[in-house]
Design an enzyme around this catalytic site. Structure first.
Site, PDB file in Angstrom:
ATOM      1  N   GLY A 220       0.841  -1.200   0.000  1.00  0.00           N
ATOM      2  CA  GLY A 220       0.000   0.000   0.000  1.00  0.00           C
ATOM      3  C   GLY A 220       0.868   1.238   0.000  1.00  0.00           C
ATOM      4  CG  ASN A 221      -0.151   4.729  -1.646  1.00  0.00           C
ATOM      5  OD1 ASN A 221      -0.792   5.634  -1.122  1.00  0.00           O
ATOM      6  ND2 ASN A 221      -0.592   4.072  -2.714  1.00  0.00           N
ATOM      7  NE  ARG A 222       3.975   7.853   5.150  1.00  0.00           N
ATOM      8  CZ  ARG A 222       5.051   8.544   5.477  1.00  0.00           C
ATOM      9  NH1 ARG A 222       6.240   8.100   5.099  1.00  0.00           N
ATOM     10  NH2 ARG A 222       4.941   9.650   6.159  1.00  0.00           N
TER      11      ARG A 222
END
Ligand code: CTP
Length: 412
Positions: A220-222
């Protein structure tokens, strides 16, 4: 019970300031009625109000923690009081006690509520409630006249039995009457019938995507989704029909927005395709560029993999570029986002061209006070032959600026 754009207060952001009188309990019902009327509501309470009703009750009814003091660092971090004052399309003080009216009339800022009322540029409405002798006192009469002369809307009070067994003018207006009073008065920046995007359909993607590796792990990413949600909210306030395709985020659906929740890039692509045709597509999501070649139905074990683990990833389809290429989607404007750490302008312009976009919004990530998880950001929008800087500001304000630019480019 969620806000809708269709009620008499559809899409409005209302800051309800609760004063310290016995009628404070009626403010609980007022929150409910305001939300039923389509508004999103945040609540601030005076110290006196907390003697009558608990902040928790307002939290439960409004869906937001109630603000009780200027000196709460956790609450200030979540949304500073000045930001809250800017957030509001209108401020409603109910019940407005004699003391609170006096402090508002004279511009005091000695607690959270009066500070908010002084700091906001939104229209102010007050619903007084007090003993009838206090209401008739020349001091209160003068204060109310002063407030009215400054354009403050005064709703009520009603005449009737009062708390102390007396009778006279001083009863807080009924919540329905307050809602009716508010619905008849303009709020800040409200242009319901003539919004900049009135009659247009806008599809917005927001948030990250999660690419599952196995039943317990994902890539995932932030991205927090805050920018995309703010853009969707702003477009809805400007009269657009908005579909918001949201990756996994913890955010409330903006008023009047149709939300479709997805997890992976593949799901996002499908949901965006299903939402088209539209007039405008705004790709604010941080879509994963790569996804595992295969999902492992069993948890990947470390035994046998040695000291390192190589993941076999494949490129995801570029949703934005696909949308921009799509001839039959009816799109008049396709907007992309670019999060860059260096050479922001160069990379943004390259993406504008490579993906055949009409507009790209670039922001620098990796600097404190901006980017993914922050409430603030600074950005620059580029289009063929032009650019516009948006200096650091809360994302909700930047979103308004971006939506104005979208409207301008649509007309260009
Ligand atoms: N985007 C998309 N689908 C993807 C990847 C990105 O729709 N599979 C969109 C995003 O919503 C955003 C823009 O493309 O509007 C971001 O462009 P991208 O080239 O993916 O940016 P980066 O991932 O930062 O690219 P790079 O790593 O090449 O800088």
């Amino acid at each position: 019970m969620s806000a809708t754009a269709t009620g008499p207060l559809g899409g409005q952001r209302i800051l309800l300031c609760v004063g310290g009188g016995i009628a404070a309990y009626k403010a609980l019902e007022l929150v409910r009625r305001l939300r039923d009327a389509g508004a999103s509501v945040q609540v601030a309470m005076t110290a006196g109000a907390q003697q009558f009703v608990t902040p928790l009750s307002f939290q439960a009814l409004s869906g937001h923690p109630a603000r009780t003091t200027l000196w709460d660092s956790a609450a200030e971090q979540a949304m500073g009081h000045l930001e809250l004052a800017r957030w509001a399309d209108r401020v409603v003080v109910a019940p407005a006690t004699a003391d609170l009216l006096a402090r508002l009339a004279h511009g005091l800022a000695d607690d959270l509520v009066t500070t908010l009322c002084l700091a906001t540029e939104a229209p102010l409405s007050v619903a007084p409630a007090m003993n009838h002798r206090m209401w008739r006192h020349p001091a209160t009469v003068a204060n109310v006249a002063l407030l009215r002369s400054r354009g403050v809307q005064v709703i009520g009070p009603d005449d009737g039995p009062l708390a102390e067994g007396e009778s006279g003018p001083g009863r807080l207006s009924e919540p329905d009457a307050i809602v009716d009073g508010l619905a008849g008065a303009p709020a800040a920046g409200r242009t319901p019938a003539t919004g900049l995007l009135q009659g247009l359909k806008v599809v917005v993607s927001a948030g990250p995507t999660y690419e599952d590796l196995d039943p317990v792990r994902y890539l995932g990413n932030r991205s927090s989704g805050k920018m995309g949600f703010a853009v969707a909210a702003s477009a809805a306030r400007q009269g657009a029909q908005v579909v918001l395709v949201a990756g996994p985020v913890q955010l409330e659906t903006p008023p009047g927005v149709q939300r479709v929740d997805v997890r992976s890039a593949a799901q996002m692509r499908e949901a965006v395709a299903a939402a088209l045709p539209a007039d405008v597509y705004i790709g604010a999501a941080a879509v994963a560029d790569y996804t595992p070649r295969a999902f492992s139905p069993d948890k990947i074990k470390k035994t046998g993999t040695g000291e390192t683990l190589a993941l076999d990833l494949v490129r995801t389809p570029d949703i934005l570029a696909e949308v921009a290429r799509q001839e039959d989607a009816g799109l008049k404007l396709v907007v992309g986002f670019a999060a860059e750490t260096t050479n922001v302008a160069d990379y943004a312009r390259q993406k504008l061209e490579a993906k055949r976009l009409d507009l790209i919004v670039a922001n620098r990530v990796g600097v404190p006070g901006a980017g993914f998880e922050s409430d603030d950001n600074a950005m620059t929008a580029y289009w063929p032959g032009g650019e516009r800087d948006f200096p650091a500001a809360p994302k909700v304000r930047l979103a308004d600026g971006l939506v104005e630019l979208v409207a301008e480019r649509l007309g260009a």
